[in-house]
Design a protein around this motif. Structure first.
Motif, mmCIF file in Angstrom:
data_model
loop_
_atom_site.group_PDB
_atom_site.id
_atom_site.type_symbol
_atom_site.label_atom_id
_atom_site.label_comp_id
_atom_site.label_asym_id
_atom_site.label_seq_id
_atom_site.Cartn_x
_atom_site.Cartn_y
_atom_site.Cartn_z
ATOM 1 N N VAL A 10 0.847 -1.190 0.000
ATOM 2 C CA VAL A 10 0.000 0.000 0.000
ATOM 3 C C VAL A 10 0.883 1.241 0.000
ATOM 4 O O VAL A 10 1.743 1.401 0.864
ATOM 5 C CB VAL A 10 -0.943 0.024 1.237
ATOM 6 C CG1 VAL A 10 -1.783 1.292 1.238
ATOM 7 C CG2 VAL A 10 -1.817 -1.212 1.258
ATOM 8 N N ARG A 11 0.671 2.090 -0.995
ATOM 9 C CA ARG A 11 1.391 3.362 -1.077
ATOM 10 C C ARG A 11 0.404 4.479 -0.787
ATOM 11 O O ARG A 11 -0.657 4.560 -1.375
ATOM 12 C CB ARG A 11 2.025 3.570 -2.443
ATOM 13 C CG ARG A 11 2.827 4.872 -2.518
ATOM 14 C CD ARG A 11 3.653 4.980 -3.769
ATOM 15 N NE ARG A 11 4.638 3.932 -3.922
ATOM 16 C CZ ARG A 11 5.836 3.918 -3.323
ATOM 17 N NH1 ARG A 11 6.179 4.876 -2.493
ATOM 18 N NH2 ARG A 11 6.686 2.937 -3.559
ATOM 19 N N ASP A 12 0.796 5.346 0.150
ATOM 20 C CA ASP A 12 0.004 6.525 0.499
ATOM 21 C C ASP A 12 0.941 7.715 0.407
ATOM 22 O O ASP A 12 1.705 7.982 1.340
ATOM 23 C CB ASP A 12 -0.592 6.374 1.894
ATOM 24 C CG ASP A 12 -1.583 7.478 2.243
ATOM 25 O OD1 ASP A 12 -1.789 8.380 1.405
ATOM 26 O OD2 ASP A 12 -2.142 7.447 3.344
ATOM 27 N N GLY A 13 0.907 8.385 -0.736
ATOM 28 C CA GLY A 13 1.872 9.463 -0.981
ATOM 29 C C GLY A 13 3.261 8.860 -1.105
ATOM 30 O O GLY A 13 3.491 7.979 -1.927
ATOM 31 N N LEU A 39 -8.207 -1.469 -2.235
ATOM 32 C CA LEU A 39 -8.077 -0.034 -2.468
ATOM 33 C C LEU A 39 -9.358 0.689 -2.074
ATOM 34 O O LEU A 39 -9.310 1.739 -1.406
ATOM 35 C CB LEU A 39 -7.733 0.225 -3.937
ATOM 36 C CG LEU A 39 -7.366 1.643 -4.331
ATOM 37 C CD1 LEU A 39 -6.183 2.153 -3.527
ATOM 38 C CD2 LEU A 39 -7.049 1.703 -5.808
ATOM 39 N N THR A 42 -9.561 0.781 1.720
ATOM 40 C CA THR A 42 -8.623 1.767 2.267
ATOM 41 C C THR A 42 -9.131 3.181 2.027
ATOM 42 O O THR A 42 -9.085 4.031 2.913
ATOM 43 C CB THR A 42 -7.225 1.587 1.635
ATOM 44 O OG1 THR A 42 -6.773 0.258 1.887
ATOM 45 C CG2 THR A 42 -6.226 2.567 2.198
ATOM 46 N N ALA A 43 -9.642 3.452 0.832
ATOM 47 C CA ALA A 43 -10.117 4.792 0.475
ATOM 48 C C ALA A 43 -11.325 5.200 1.314
ATOM 49 O O ALA A 43 -11.454 6.361 1.698
ATOM 50 C CB ALA A 43 -10.459 4.860 -1.003
ATOM 51 N N LEU A 46 -10.506 6.939 4.574
ATOM 52 C CA LEU A 46 -9.817 8.230 4.555
ATOM 53 C C LEU A 46 -10.686 9.288 5.233
ATOM 54 O O LEU A 46 -11.904 9.287 5.058
ATOM 55 C CB LEU A 46 -9.539 8.673 3.116
ATOM 56 C CG LEU A 46 -8.494 7.905 2.329
ATOM 57 C CD1 LEU A 46 -8.493 8.371 0.881
ATOM 58 C CD2 LEU A 46 -7.126 8.066 2.951
ATOM 59 N N ALA A 50 -9.097 14.386 3.476
ATOM 60 C CA ALA A 50 -8.015 13.792 2.682
ATOM 61 C C ALA A 50 -8.397 13.736 1.213
ATOM 62 O O ALA A 50 -9.543 13.472 0.868
ATOM 63 C CB ALA A 50 -7.701 12.398 3.191
ATOM 64 N N GLY A 52 -6.810 11.654 -0.943
ATOM 65 C CA GLY A 52 -6.559 10.310 -1.470
ATOM 66 C C GLY A 52 -5.523 10.315 -2.571
ATOM 67 O O GLY A 52 -5.188 9.276 -3.116
ATOM 68 N N LEU A 55 -2.716 7.504 -3.337
ATOM 69 C CA LEU A 55 -3.098 6.231 -2.727
ATOM 70 C C LEU A 55 -3.122 5.156 -3.810
ATOM 71 O O LEU A 55 -3.760 5.315 -4.854
ATOM 72 C CB LEU A 55 -4.477 6.357 -2.070
ATOM 73 C CG LEU A 55 -4.989 5.136 -1.316
ATOM 74 C CD1 LEU A 55 -4.049 4.756 -0.177
ATOM 75 C CD2 LEU A 55 -6.380 5.404 -0.779
ATOM 76 N N THR A 70 -4.668 2.428 -8.648
ATOM 77 C CA THR A 70 -4.603 3.737 -7.998
ATOM 78 C C THR A 70 -5.998 4.298 -7.725
ATOM 79 O O THR A 70 -6.950 3.992 -8.428
ATOM 80 C CB THR A 70 -3.831 4.761 -8.849
ATOM 81 O OG1 THR A 70 -4.491 4.893 -10.117
ATOM 82 C CG2 THR A 70 -2.399 4.318 -9.074
#
Length: 77
Positions: A10-13, A39, A42-43, A46, A50, A52, A55, A70
């Protein structure tokens, strides 16, 4: 025939949370569905403030990266 094992990072920024366990799934299509569901889950968590932006779920197997799912949201008006 071996069953594929996929990892869902998981990439957040700029932050990356690496999946150390992964999941054994039947094929790449199953991995695509799992990434999309993860995804979305996770979204939805938020905070309202945020964006997103940045993400993503980065999916890989033992050989390396396969694809990236994404999250994008419309720009505020």
């Amino acid at each position: 025939m071996p069953v594929p094992h996929y990892y869902f990072d998981v990439r957040d920024g700029n932050a990356l949370s690496v999946d150390e366990e992964g999941l054994t799934l039947t094929n790449q299509r199953a991995a695509e569905i799992e990434a999309a569901l993860s995804l979305a889950d996770t979204a939805k968590d938020l905070p309202p403030s945020a964006s997103g932006c940045g993400l993503a779920i980065e999916v890989r197997d033992a050989d390396g990266p396969i694809f990236r799912a994404t999250f994008s949201s419309p720009k505020a008006r």
